[in-house]
Design a protein around this motif. Structure first.
Motif, PDB file in Angstrom:
ATOM      1  N   ARG A 190       6.633   7.242  10.449  1.00  0.00           N
ATOM      2  CA  ARG A 190       8.086   7.311  10.458  1.00  0.00           C
ATOM      3  C   ARG A 190       8.562   6.536   9.244  1.00  0.00           C
ATOM      4  O   ARG A 190       8.114   5.410   8.981  1.00  0.00           O
ATOM      5  N   LEU A 191       9.466   7.153   8.509  1.00  0.00           N
ATOM      6  CA  LEU A 191       9.989   6.575   7.275  1.00  0.00           C
ATOM      7  C   LEU A 191      11.501   6.457   7.362  1.00  0.00           C
ATOM      8  O   LEU A 191      12.148   7.164   8.135  1.00  0.00           O
ATOM      9  N   THR A 192      12.059   5.600   6.532  1.00  0.00           N
ATOM     10  CA  THR A 192      13.505   5.538   6.392  1.00  0.00           C
ATOM     11  C   THR A 192      13.953   6.755   5.583  1.00  0.00           C
ATOM     12  O   THR A 192      13.128   7.495   5.041  1.00  0.00           O
ATOM     13  N   ALA A 193      15.258   6.936   5.461  1.00  0.00           N
ATOM     14  CA  ALA A 193      15.783   8.063   4.692  1.00  0.00           C
ATOM     15  C   ALA A 193      15.329   8.018   3.232  1.00  0.00           C
ATOM     16  O   ALA A 193      15.180   9.063   2.592  1.00  0.00           O
ATOM     17  N   ASP A 194      15.087   6.819   2.697  1.00  0.00           N
ATOM     18  CA  ASP A 194      14.612   6.715   1.308  1.00  0.00           C
ATOM     19  C   ASP A 194      13.086   6.584   1.227  1.00  0.00           C
ATOM     20  O   ASP A 194      12.551   6.127   0.226  1.00  0.00           O
ATOM     21  N   ARG A 195      12.396   6.978   2.290  1.00  0.00           N
ATOM     22  CA  ARG A 195      10.933   7.057   2.382  1.00  0.00           C
ATOM     23  C   ARG A 195      10.204   5.718   2.413  1.00  0.00           C
ATOM     24  O   ARG A 195       9.023   5.636   2.125  1.00  0.00           O
ATOM     25  N   ALA A 196      10.915   4.651   2.776  1.00  0.00           N
ATOM     26  CA  ALA A 196      10.241   3.374   3.022  1.00  0.00           C
ATOM     27  C   ALA A 196       9.575   3.447   4.398  1.00  0.00           C
ATOM     28  O   ALA A 196      10.067   4.119   5.315  1.00  0.00           O
ATOM     29  N   LEU A 197       8.472   2.769   4.550  1.00  0.00           N
ATOM     30  CA  LEU A 197       7.699   2.818   5.787  1.00  0.00           C
ATOM     31  C   LEU A 197       8.379   2.056   6.912  1.00  0.00           C
ATOM     32  O   LEU A 197       8.852   0.937   6.713  1.00  0.00           O
ATOM     33  N   ILE A 198       8.423   2.670   8.083  1.00  0.00           N
ATOM     34  CA  ILE A 198       8.800   1.983   9.325  1.00  0.00           C
ATOM     35  C   ILE A 198       7.510   1.706  10.103  1.00  0.00           C
ATOM     36  O   ILE A 198       7.242   0.587  10.489  1.00  0.00           O
ATOM     37  N   LEU A 212       0.839  -1.207   0.000  1.00  0.00           N
ATOM     38  CA  LEU A 212       0.000   0.000   0.000  1.00  0.00           C
ATOM     39  C   LEU A 212       0.872   1.254   0.000  1.00  0.00           C
ATOM     40  O   LEU A 212       0.589   2.219  -0.720  1.00  0.00           O
ATOM     41  N   TRP A 213       1.921   1.242   0.818  1.00  0.00           N
ATOM     42  CA  TRP A 213       2.763   2.433   0.969  1.00  0.00           C
ATOM     43  C   TRP A 213       3.480   2.799  -0.330  1.00  0.00           C
ATOM     44  O   TRP A 213       3.810   3.962  -0.553  1.00  0.00           O
ATOM     45  N   GLU A 214       3.715   1.827  -1.204  1.00  0.00           N
ATOM     46  CA  GLU A 214       4.352   2.138  -2.492  1.00  0.00           C
ATOM     47  C   GLU A 214       3.574   3.214  -3.241  1.00  0.00           C
ATOM     48  O   GLU A 214       4.160   3.987  -3.999  1.00  0.00           O
ATOM     49  N   ASP A 215       2.255   3.266  -3.047  1.00  0.00           N
ATOM     50  CA  ASP A 215       1.405   4.288  -3.680  1.00  0.00           C
ATOM     51  C   ASP A 215       0.968   5.354  -2.680  1.00  0.00           C
ATOM     52  O   ASP A 215       0.044   6.117  -2.948  1.00  0.00           O
ATOM     53  N   TYR A 216       1.616   5.409  -1.528  1.00  0.00           N
ATOM     54  CA  TYR A 216       1.258   6.319  -0.438  1.00  0.00           C
ATOM     55  C   TYR A 216      -0.219   6.170  -0.065  1.00  0.00           C
ATOM     56  O   TYR A 216      -0.952   7.146   0.055  1.00  0.00           O
ATOM     57  N   ASP A 217      -0.620   4.917   0.124  1.00  0.00           N
ATOM     58  CA  ASP A 217      -1.952   4.577   0.604  1.00  0.00           C
ATOM     59  C   ASP A 217      -1.829   3.932   1.970  1.00  0.00           C
ATOM     60  O   ASP A 217      -0.831   3.250   2.262  1.00  0.00           O
ATOM     61  N   LEU A 218      -2.864   4.140   2.793  1.00  0.00           N
ATOM     62  CA  LEU A 218      -2.983   3.478   4.088  1.00  0.00           C
ATOM     63  C   LEU A 218      -4.404   2.962   4.225  1.00  0.00           C
ATOM     64  O   LEU A 218      -5.325   3.507   3.609  1.00  0.00           O
ATOM     65  N   PRO A 219      -4.599   1.923   5.046  1.00  0.00           N
ATOM     66  CA  PRO A 219      -5.969   1.454   5.285  1.00  0.00           C
ATOM     67  C   PRO A 219      -6.812   2.564   5.910  1.00  0.00           C
ATOM     68  O   PRO A 219      -6.349   3.295   6.786  1.00  0.00           O
ATOM     69  N   SER A 220      -8.031   2.689   5.465  1.00  0.00           N
ATOM     70  CA  SER A 220      -8.937   3.710   5.967  1.00  0.00           C
ATOM     71  C   SER A 220      -9.625   3.173   7.225  1.00  0.00           C
ATOM     72  O   SER A 220     -10.802   2.810   7.220  1.00  0.00           O
ATOM     73  N   ARG A 221      -8.837   3.102   8.273  1.00  0.00           N
ATOM     74  CA  ARG A 221      -9.275   2.516   9.550  1.00  0.00           C
ATOM     75  C   ARG A 221      -8.378   3.097  10.628  1.00  0.00           C
ATOM     76  O   ARG A 221      -7.174   3.271  10.404  1.00  0.00           O
ATOM     77  N   ASP A 222      -8.922   3.398  11.780  1.00  0.00           N
ATOM     78  CA  ASP A 222      -8.101   3.868  12.896  1.00  0.00           C
ATOM     79  C   ASP A 222      -7.146   2.737  13.261  1.00  0.00           C
ATOM     80  O   ASP A 222      -7.556   1.738  13.865  1.00  0.00           O
ATOM     81  N   SER A 223      -5.886   2.894  12.873  1.00  0.00           N
ATOM     82  CA  SER A 223      -4.965   1.770  12.992  1.00  0.00           C
ATOM     83  C   SER A 223      -3.508   2.204  12.958  1.00  0.00           C
ATOM     84  O   SER A 223      -3.169   3.269  12.444  1.00  0.00           O
ATOM     85  N   LEU A 224      -2.680   1.333  13.512  1.00  0.00           N
ATOM     86  CA  LEU A 224      -1.227   1.473  13.536  1.00  0.00           C
ATOM     87  C   LEU A 224      -0.653   0.295  12.768  1.00  0.00           C
ATOM     88  O   LEU A 224      -1.061  -0.847  12.988  1.00  0.00           O
ATOM     89  N   SER A 274      -5.549   7.505   0.129  1.00  0.00           N
ATOM     90  CA  SER A 274      -4.284   8.115  -0.276  1.00  0.00           C
ATOM     91  C   SER A 274      -3.898   9.126   0.790  1.00  0.00           C
ATOM     92  O   SER A 274      -4.755   9.791   1.362  1.00  0.00           O
ATOM     93  N   VAL A 275      -2.613   9.224   1.065  1.00  0.00           N
ATOM     94  CA  VAL A 275      -2.151  10.193   2.055  1.00  0.00           C
ATOM     95  C   VAL A 275      -1.200  11.187   1.407  1.00  0.00           C
ATOM     96  O   VAL A 275      -0.535  10.886   0.417  1.00  0.00           O
TER      97      VAL A 275
END
Length: 141
Positions: A90-98, A7-19, A60-61
Motif C-alpha cells: 500500500r502506497l500513498t498517492a505520491d507512491r511513498a510506502l505505507i 530501500l523503497w526509494e529504489d523500489y527494493d524490498l528485503p528478499s525475505r518473507d516479511s511485512l 527489485s520489485v
C-alpha cells in the motif's frame, strides 16, 4: 528515514518473507493456505541488523497490478527479481510506502480485488493473500 523507506526509494524490498511498515517495524511472515488471509504474521525483526549482516539481500520489485484508492493512495502488487517472488504494497498517492509484504515463493501477484478495506491479491501460482489494507497484520478471511 527508516531502512525500508531507503530501500523503497529504489523500489527494493528485503528478499525475505516479511511485512514492513514505513515507520520501521518489520515482521517475518509465512504463506499458509489454512491461515486467515493465506499467510501468518510471525515475530518482529530488526531490518537494520539484517541489512548490516548482508546489505545485498534485497530484491527489485515491479508492479503488475494496481488499485487506485484516490486520495488514500494505491495498492500495488507484482514481482521481485526472481520468478518465484511476489509482493503486495500500500502506497500513498505520491507512491511513498505505507506497508509492503514480500514473499519468496508466491510467484508474482498479478491481480487485486478490493471490497471495502479488504484487498485480495492473486498470484500466478493460484495463491491468494487477503489483507486489511489499513493493517495487514489483522487476520482476514
Amino acid at each position: 528515514m527508516t531502512a525500508i523507506e531507503r530501500l523503497w526509494e529504489d523500489y527494493d524490498l528485503p528478499s525475505r518473507d516479511s511485512l514492513h511498515f514505513a515507520d520501521g517495524r518489520s515482521f517475518d511472515v509465512e504463506l499458509d493456505s489454512d491461515a486467515p488471509g493465506g499467510f501468518r504474521v510471525l515475530d518482529a525483526f530488526d531490518l537494520d541488523e539484517m541489512l548490516k549482516d548482508d546489505p545485498s539481500w534485497t530484491s527489485s520489485v515491479d508492479g503488475r497490478a494496481v488499485v487506485d484508492l484516490g486520495e488514500k493512495g494505491l495498492l500495488w502488487g507484482g514481482e521481485g527479481s526472481y520468478g518465484s517472488d511476489g509482493f503486495a504494497a500500500r502506497l500513498t498517492a505520491d507512491r511513498a510506502l505505507i506497508w509492503a509484504i514480500f514473499f519468496t515463493e508466491s510467484n508474482p501477484l498479478n491481480r487485486i480485488e478490493l471490497s471495502g478495506n479488504v484487498a485480495t491479491f492473486y498470484s500466478t501460482a493460484d495463491i491468494t493473500i487477503t489483507v486489511d489494507i489499513d493493517d495487514p497484520r489483522t487476520p482476514v478471511s
